[in-house]
Design an enzyme around this catalytic site. Structure first.
Site, PDB file in Angstrom:
ATOM      1  N   LEU A 123      45.647  21.458 -24.517  1.00 25.01           N
ATOM      2  CA  LEU A 123      44.317  21.349 -23.927  1.00 25.01           C
ATOM      3  C   LEU A 123      43.241  21.456 -24.998  1.00 25.01           C
ATOM      4  O   LEU A 123      42.171  20.863 -24.884  1.00 25.01           O
ATOM      5  CB  LEU A 123      44.105  22.472 -22.911  1.00 25.01           C
ATOM      6  CG  LEU A 123      45.068  22.521 -21.728  1.00 25.01           C
ATOM      7  CD1 LEU A 123      44.923  23.838 -20.988  1.00 25.01           C
ATOM      8  CD2 LEU A 123      44.812  21.346 -20.806  1.00 25.01           C
ATOM      9  N   GLU A 166      38.319  28.257 -26.511  1.00 26.65           N
ATOM     10  CA  GLU A 166      38.446  27.859 -27.924  1.00 26.65           C
ATOM     11  C   GLU A 166      37.271  28.342 -28.764  1.00 26.65           C
ATOM     12  O   GLU A 166      37.462  28.735 -29.919  1.00 26.65           O
ATOM     13  CB  GLU A 166      38.580  26.341 -28.053  1.00 26.65           C
ATOM     14  CG  GLU A 166      39.779  25.715 -27.337  1.00 26.65           C
ATOM     15  CD  GLU A 166      41.116  26.350 -27.654  1.00 26.65           C
ATOM     16  OE1 GLU A 166      41.246  26.989 -28.717  1.00 26.65           O
ATOM     17  OE2 GLU A 166      42.027  26.214 -26.818  1.00 26.65           O
ATOM     18  N   ASP A 230      41.475  27.443 -15.087  1.00 27.05           N
ATOM     19  CA  ASP A 230      40.025  27.555 -15.282  1.00 27.05           C
ATOM     20  C   ASP A 230      39.345  28.313 -14.141  1.00 27.05           C
ATOM     21  O   ASP A 230      38.455  29.136 -14.366  1.00 27.05           O
ATOM     22  CB  ASP A 230      39.390  26.159 -15.405  1.00 27.05           C
ATOM     23  CG  ASP A 230      39.544  25.584 -16.801  1.00 27.05           C
ATOM     24  OD1 ASP A 230      40.351  26.110 -17.600  1.00 27.05           O
ATOM     25  OD2 ASP A 230      38.849  24.583 -17.096  1.00 27.05           O
TER      26      ASP A 230
END
Ligand code: ARG
Ligand code: ZN
Length: 257
Positions: A123, A166, A230
């Protein structure tokens, strides 16, 4: 109280197909998710488990599109580059023009976010502070960027939280279960994230404990630095916020506008 810090961002869209050449709206949606999550203005902050509410943090970190490129010229903060590559992997080709990607902008001054087709299940991935400048930044699979309706891709990872996760790594955060999987002896070095054995997945519907962490509230599977869906993630802790702030005042101090 910390001042609000604004990090200038450049998005590099490296695409082969029109699907991969995501819209400017989708990029702005990602920026919005980052700004909302990092200030704890996310609507789902109400879902944070009661035992973690008091340590959930507004990080006071914000993100804006760069308005000047490295040569001082006006910019939208978005570059678009067509590639012949059908997919990219963790080998960082996407970060180099000579490998059919796009070169980084000075990573002392910008957060570089490359968006491309990441092969397989990946991802996104990121580089920790203190690494080589040419590869410094975050890479996101194009399907993870922003949220619906502008993100048109159906998945459990389409709310822009891969970006939130990230960028957390880029600001020095480790996964909350620590570097080793299936281990209670390592740590993410953040005091207020409970010791956790391994990554969480999906979205647990009841309390999960590991590593004798029940007194600390159990596994913090809603943390952005876990591996849940998420829709399941909704917090950074105070300790994580302070750690990211400390990176921005030391290793990454030149990033500030
Ligand atoms: N596997 C990636 C990493 O470790 C990203 C995981 C993102 N998870 C999510 N729910 N979006 O950096
Ligand atoms: Zn990660």
């Amino acid at each position: 109280q910390q001042p609000v810090i604004v990090v200038p961002v450049v998005f590099h869209i490296v695409y082969r197909t029109t699907r991969e050449n995501i819209s400017t709206e989708q990029i702005l949606s990602q920026l919005d998710v980052l700004n909302t999550d990092y200030r704890r203005q996310n609507a789902d902050s109400t879902q944070t488990l009661p035992q973690f509410k008091s340590i959930a943090a507004d990080t006071r970190i914000q993100f804006c599109l760069a308005t000047r490129d490295p040569l001082g010229r006006m910019t939208t903060g978005i570059t678009r580059k067509s590639t012949t590559a059908t997919g990219f992997d963790l080998g960082d080709d996407v970060k180099f023009s000579r490998f059919s990607g796009q070169d980084a902008w000075d990573s002392d001054r910008y957060l570089n976010i490359w968006v491309c087709n990441l092969s397989g299940e990946t991802l996104g991935y990121s580089q920790y502070p203190g690494g080589p400048t040419e590869t410094d930044g975050v890479v996101l699979d194009y399907t993870t960027v922003g949220q619906p309706p502008v993100n048109p891709f159906a998945s459990s990872y389409n709310l822009g939280r891969t970006g939130t996760h990230e960028v957390g790594h880029w600001l020095g955060l480790q996964h909350i279960w620590g570097p080793d999987d299936a281990s209670c002896t390592d740590s993410d070095d953040i005091a207020d994230t409970p010791n956790q054995e391994d990554a969480s997945n999906g979205c647990p519907t009841s309390a999960v404990t590991s590593c004798n962490n029940s007194l600390q509230g159990g596994d913090m599977y809603q943390n952005y630095l876990d591996y849940t869906d998420d829709a399941c993630m909704n917090l950074f802790t105070q300790g994580q916020a302070e750690y990211m702030q400390s990176i921005l005042s030391t290793v990454r101090q030149n990033i500030l506008t």
